[in-house]
Write an enzyme that holds these catalytic residues in place. Structure first.
Site, mmCIF file in Angstrom:
data_model
loop_
_atom_site.group_PDB
_atom_site.id
_atom_site.type_symbol
_atom_site.label_atom_id
_atom_site.label_comp_id
_atom_site.label_asym_id
_atom_site.label_seq_id
_atom_site.Cartn_x
_atom_site.Cartn_y
_atom_site.Cartn_z
ATOM 1 C CG ASP A 1 -2.172 0.865 1.013
ATOM 2 O OD1 ASP A 1 -3.252 0.270 0.828
ATOM 3 O OD2 ASP A 1 -2.078 2.108 0.988
ATOM 4 C CB THR B 1 -14.644 0.999 1.118
ATOM 5 O OG1 THR B 1 -14.653 1.808 -0.069
ATOM 6 C CG2 THR B 1 -15.100 -0.405 0.783
ATOM 7 C CG ASN C 1 -8.099 -3.930 -3.353
ATOM 8 O OD1 ASN C 1 -9.321 -3.899 -3.486
ATOM 9 N ND2 ASN C 1 -7.464 -3.213 -2.433
ATOM 10 C CE LYS D 1 -11.651 0.516 -10.585
ATOM 11 N NZ LYS D 1 -10.675 -0.327 -9.862
ATOM 12 C CE1 TYR E 1 -12.783 3.811 -9.563
ATOM 13 C CE2 TYR E 1 -14.979 3.261 -10.360
ATOM 14 C CZ TYR E 1 -13.909 3.009 -9.511
ATOM 15 O OH TYR E 1 -13.974 1.953 -8.625
HETATM 16 N N1 LIG Z 1 -15.898 1.159 -2.678
HETATM 17 C C1 LIG Z 1 -16.547 1.083 -3.821
HETATM 18 O O1 LIG Z 1 -17.690 1.557 -3.966
HETATM 19 C C2 LIG Z 1 -15.929 0.378 -4.994
HETATM 20 C C3 LIG Z 1 -16.784 -0.045 -6.026
HETATM 21 C C4 LIG Z 1 -16.208 -0.692 -7.122
HETATM 22 C C5 LIG Z 1 -14.861 -0.923 -7.168
HETATM 23 N N2 LIG Z 1 -14.059 -0.492 -6.138
HETATM 24 C C6 LIG Z 1 -12.631 -0.758 -6.264
HETATM 25 O O2 LIG Z 1 -12.194 -1.517 -5.156
HETATM 26 C C7 LIG Z 1 -10.795 -1.297 -4.965
HETATM 27 C C8 LIG Z 1 -10.539 -1.009 -3.496
HETATM 28 O O3 LIG Z 1 -11.240 0.171 -3.153
HETATM 29 P P1 LIG Z 1 -11.824 0.464 -1.696
HETATM 30 O O4 LIG Z 1 -13.246 0.819 -1.894
HETATM 31 O O5 LIG Z 1 -11.448 -0.624 -0.760
HETATM 32 O O6 LIG Z 1 -11.045 1.830 -1.385
HETATM 33 P P2 LIG Z 1 -10.157 2.332 -0.155
HETATM 34 O O7 LIG Z 1 -9.883 3.760 -0.484
HETATM 35 O O8 LIG Z 1 -10.800 2.002 1.137
HETATM 36 O O9 LIG Z 1 -8.823 1.474 -0.284
HETATM 37 C C9 LIG Z 1 -7.938 1.654 -1.353
HETATM 38 C C10 LIG Z 1 -6.527 1.379 -0.872
HETATM 39 O O10 LIG Z 1 -5.662 1.521 -2.005
HETATM 40 C C11 LIG Z 1 -4.524 2.266 -1.596
HETATM 41 N N3 LIG Z 1 -3.944 2.922 -2.772
HETATM 42 C C12 LIG Z 1 -4.382 4.005 -3.441
HETATM 43 N N4 LIG Z 1 -3.552 4.302 -4.447
HETATM 44 C C13 LIG Z 1 -2.562 3.379 -4.415
HETATM 45 C C14 LIG Z 1 -1.409 3.146 -5.200
HETATM 46 N N5 LIG Z 1 -1.068 3.963 -6.208
HETATM 47 N N6 LIG Z 1 -0.620 2.089 -4.899
HETATM 48 C C15 LIG Z 1 -0.933 1.255 -3.870
HETATM 49 N N7 LIG Z 1 -1.989 1.454 -3.070
HETATM 50 C C16 LIG Z 1 -2.806 2.491 -3.342
HETATM 51 C C17 LIG Z 1 -5.051 3.252 -0.564
HETATM 52 O O11 LIG Z 1 -4.000 3.763 0.259
HETATM 53 C C18 LIG Z 1 -6.048 2.383 0.188
HETATM 54 O O12 LIG Z 1 -5.434 1.702 1.267
HETATM 55 C C19 LIG Z 1 -10.416 -0.141 -5.898
HETATM 56 O O13 LIG Z 1 -9.794 -0.647 -7.048
HETATM 57 C C20 LIG Z 1 -11.757 0.475 -6.245
HETATM 58 O O14 LIG Z 1 -11.737 1.158 -7.468
HETATM 59 C C21 LIG Z 1 -14.550 0.139 -5.058
#
Ligand SMILES: NC(=O)c1ccc[n+]([C@@H]2O[C@H](COP(=O)([O-])OP(=O)(O)OC[C@H]3O[C@@H](n4cnc5c(N)ncnc54)[C@H](O)[C@@H]3O)[C@@H](O)[C@H]2O)c1
Length: 259
Positions: free
Chosen positions: A40, A194, A93, A163, A159
């Site tokens: 991370d 989240t 992720n 994706k 975004y």
């Molecule tokens: N939460 C939603 O509604 C949702 C919906 C669809 C997809 N997603 C996808 O799920 C995945 C996780 O998202 P989440 O909701 O858990 O978000 P989150 O913000 O809670 O967690 C994301 C994590 O990624 C880390 N991060 C960000 N940029 C980074 C980088 N360049 N290198 C390494 N780490 C990095 C952040 O520090 C954080 O710990 C993402 O790919 C997001 O696009 C989320």
């Protein structure tokens, strides 16, 4: 433990593991016997999580890792190989959100950020993961895409484009690598509270509850998923017994994909 959920001996990389889905996946897989390398950009948070999981008896390494930096992607794989002897599961992720804006307001800064992290981070990670999995003759990659990768997403076009690219990477790699016993799938969640969403600028302006009520209208269950519910579905996809599934981009959406 039921064999379907037994991850004993599974060697796993998770990017963006300090928060949200990544953190829940780390906890869920560690509880079920996996050995983990967690990356991370938030080093303190990922180190703290790794220490907690080690205290619970799991084998866990953590490192500062920015998925948009190629060397960092390589180091995650190197650690899995040097510490565990290989890589069975890679979970790409890490991702960044885009705030809701009109299409014409998406500037090159936002576009490039989406492409560097949400696409480049997955593609670069996959390169090193695939190289190792080819050496082994096996492996499973799960990319965390989004419902915004399967259809139009008004207000978050950059975004959504990113994706969609992850979906393209997933399907293409699955076709290319299937003959080599390497499987590639994607999970496509709907909006989930989240930190990415719950602490977003839109949530701050409109309030989390109002935002959740609006977004809930878009799915069949008429509520947003709990982060743990969504992570549970991802863990089911990752089951070491789930061996005949590849090239699939699976909606975890409360039925939003069925409307
Ligand atoms: N939460 C939603 O509604 C949702 C919906 C669809 C997809 N997603 C996808 O799920 C995945 C996780 O998202 P989440 O909701 O858990 O978000 P989150 O913000 O809670 O967690 C994301 C994590 O990624 C880390 N991060 C960000 N940029 C980074 C980088 N360049 N290198 C390494 N780490 C990095 C952040 O520090 C954080 O710990 C993402 O790919 C997001 O696009 C989320």
């Amino acid at each position: 433990m039921d064999a379907l959920l037994d991850f004993s001996g599974q060697r796993v990389i998770i990017t963006g593991a300090a928060s949200g889905f990544g953190k829940l996946l780390a906890e869920g897989l560690a509880q079920r016997g996996a050995s983990l390398v967690l990356g991370d950009i938030n080093q303190q948070a990922v180190d703290t999580l790794a220490a907690e999981l080690r205290a619970g008896g799991a084998k866990v390494f953590s490192q500062l890792s920015n998925v948009s930096v190629e060397e960092d992607c390589r180091r995650l794989v190197d650690t899995a190989v040097s510490e565990f002897g290989g890589l069975d599961i890679a979970i790409n992720n890490a991702g960044v959100a885009q705030d809701f804006v009109a299409f014409e307001e998406i500037d090159s800064v936002e576009w490039n950020r989406q492409w560097a992290v949400n696409v480049g981070g997955v593609q670069q990670g996959m390169r090193y993961q695939i190289t190792q999995m080819k050496r082994q003759g096996s492996g499973h990659i799960l990319n965390i895409a989004s419902m915004a990768g399967l259809g139009g997403a008004p207000g978050i076009a950059a975004y959504a484009a990113a994706k969609h690219a992850v979906v393209g990477l997933t399907r293409s790699a699955a076709m290319e690598l299937g003959p080599l016993n390497i499987r590639v799938n994607a999970a496509c969640p709907y909006f989930t509270l989240t930190p990415m969403v719950a602490e977003s600028p839109s949530a701050k302006v409109n309030g989390v509850e109002a935002m959740a009520a609006t977004l809930s209208r878009g799915c069949a269950l008429k509520r947003l998923g709990q982060p743990q519910e969504v992570a549970n579905a991802m863990i089911l996809l990752l089951s070491p017994q789930n061996t005949y599934m590849t090239g699939q981009c699976v909606a975890i959406s409360g039925g939003a994909s069925s409307l």
